[in-house]
Design a protein around this motif. Structure first.
Motif, PDB file in Angstrom:
ATOM      1  N   ILE A  59      17.505   3.471  34.443  1.00  0.00           N
ATOM      2  CA  ILE A  59      17.772   2.123  33.927  1.00  0.00           C
ATOM      3  C   ILE A  59      18.269   2.184  32.491  1.00  0.00           C
ATOM      4  O   ILE A  59      19.209   1.485  32.099  1.00  0.00           O
ATOM      5  N   GLU A  60      17.659   3.044  31.704  1.00  0.00           N
ATOM      6  CA  GLU A  60      18.067   3.218  30.307  1.00  0.00           C
ATOM      7  C   GLU A  60      19.521   3.675  30.226  1.00  0.00           C
ATOM      8  O   GLU A  60      20.300   3.174  29.396  1.00  0.00           O
ATOM      9  N   TYR A  61      19.899   4.574  31.118  1.00  0.00           N
ATOM     10  CA  TYR A  61      21.283   5.072  31.155  1.00  0.00           C
ATOM     11  C   TYR A  61      22.242   3.944  31.553  1.00  0.00           C
ATOM     12  O   TYR A  61      23.314   3.780  30.951  1.00  0.00           O
ATOM     13  N   ILE A  62      21.871   3.161  32.566  1.00  0.00           N
ATOM     14  CA  ILE A  62      22.720   2.051  33.025  1.00  0.00           C
ATOM     15  C   ILE A  62      22.914   1.021  31.904  1.00  0.00           C
ATOM     16  O   ILE A  62      24.032   0.562  31.643  1.00  0.00           O
ATOM     17  N   MET A  63      21.828   0.687  31.238  1.00  0.00           N
ATOM     18  CA  MET A  63      21.892  -0.299  30.155  1.00  0.00           C
ATOM     19  C   MET A  63      22.802   0.185  29.028  1.00  0.00           C
ATOM     20  O   MET A  63      23.600  -0.588  28.478  1.00  0.00           O
TER      21      MET A  63
END
Length: 275
Positions: free
Chosen positions: A238-242
């Motif tokens: 999720i951190e990467y997507i954000m």
């Protein structure tokens, strides 16, 4: 009424000369549908709505109506807003006679109507569209903020099913305590500060990042609603997507990603993406 907890606010495709590319837009929606996405918002909240003239919006609607599989099997929402009420009325009337599932009703940018004027505008558009309606409160983009009293009054209309970006914790609490019905949905606009918004009552998502990672974003949101913790691997994803979506201009990042997949999303209309 509208049953999906998550819809994806899709960008609008443009050719290199900034003219509208209806098929590019639909190609992206078709790709999301193949991924299992059940609801999209078209001509909505990705910062391009007010660059589209009324005829262009009609062209997108006509293109969607030809996509029988999509329009029969997805909740397709359409953004209705204009600096002029007359044009919003024409758009609402057009949508009334289609299989579009509902509308996201936005407020005129720049002109800053009074609460009474906005209330009359809202009632008129809902009457003409006769579709389930999500009210869109977006003072950052429009300069106008729908008051809690206006939201409470408008929630009494049967076709009003939700409010997007209602406001801060205190405002949401006051709206909820003042309403006579408990089935008004609170939509978060995008994933920024999403956990905070869920903590004070937001229960649906108008997703931006879902354009590039629909499954992961939907699962993250569902877990958030159920107060389930993410694994370390899920958190890192999720951190990467954000970071991929929100570092810089989100709409520019989305279009680059979608183009990279071979779907002709094209460019943004300048000044967006003109660097």
């Amino acid at each position: 009424m509208l049953t999906e907890k998550v819809h994806i606010a899709v960008p609008t495709a443009f050719f290199e000369d900034e003219s509208l590319n209806v098929q590019g837009t639909i190609s992206h929606i078709r790709d999301l549908y193949k991924q299992g996405v059940k609801s999209v918002l078209v001509s909505g909240t990705t910062g391009e709505q007010h660059s589209l003239n009324l005829q262009e919006k009609f062209e997108i609607i006509s293109g969607l109506e030809l996509e029988e599989e999509l329009i029969n099997n997805m909740e397709i929402l359409f953004g209705v807003a204009s600096i002029r009420q007359k044009e919003a009325e024409e758009l609402a009337e057009k949508i009334r006679h289609t299989k579009i599932s509902g509308i996201m009703l936005g407020y005129s940018p720049y002109v800053i109507p009074t609460q009474e004027e906005a209330f009359a505008y809202t009632k008129r558009i809902i009457h003409l569209s006769n579709k389930p309606t999500i009210l869109y409160n977006n003072p950052k983009r429009t300069g106008f903020e729908l008051s809690e009293q206006s939201i409470i009054q408008l929630s009494k209309i049967d076709l009003v099913v939700g409010i997007k970006d209602a406001g801060n914790k205190e405002k949401v609490e006051r709206i909820k305590s003042g309403m006579h019905k408990n089935d008004l949905y609170f939509y978060a606009g995008g994933e920024v500060d999403l956990e905070e918004k869920v903590s004070y009552g937001y229960d649906r998502l108008s997703s931006i990042a879902g354009n590039v990672s629909s499954t992961e974003i939907s699962q993250w949101f569902q877990k958030m609603l159920m107060k389930q913790k993410l694994s370390k691997q899920e958190s890192e994803k999720i951190e990467y997507i954000m970071e991929q979506v929100y570092q810089g201009n989100a709409i520019v990042n989305l279009k680059k990603n979608i183009n990279h997949k071979g779907i002709p999303m094209g460019i943004c209309r300048s000044p967006i993406g003109n660097i």
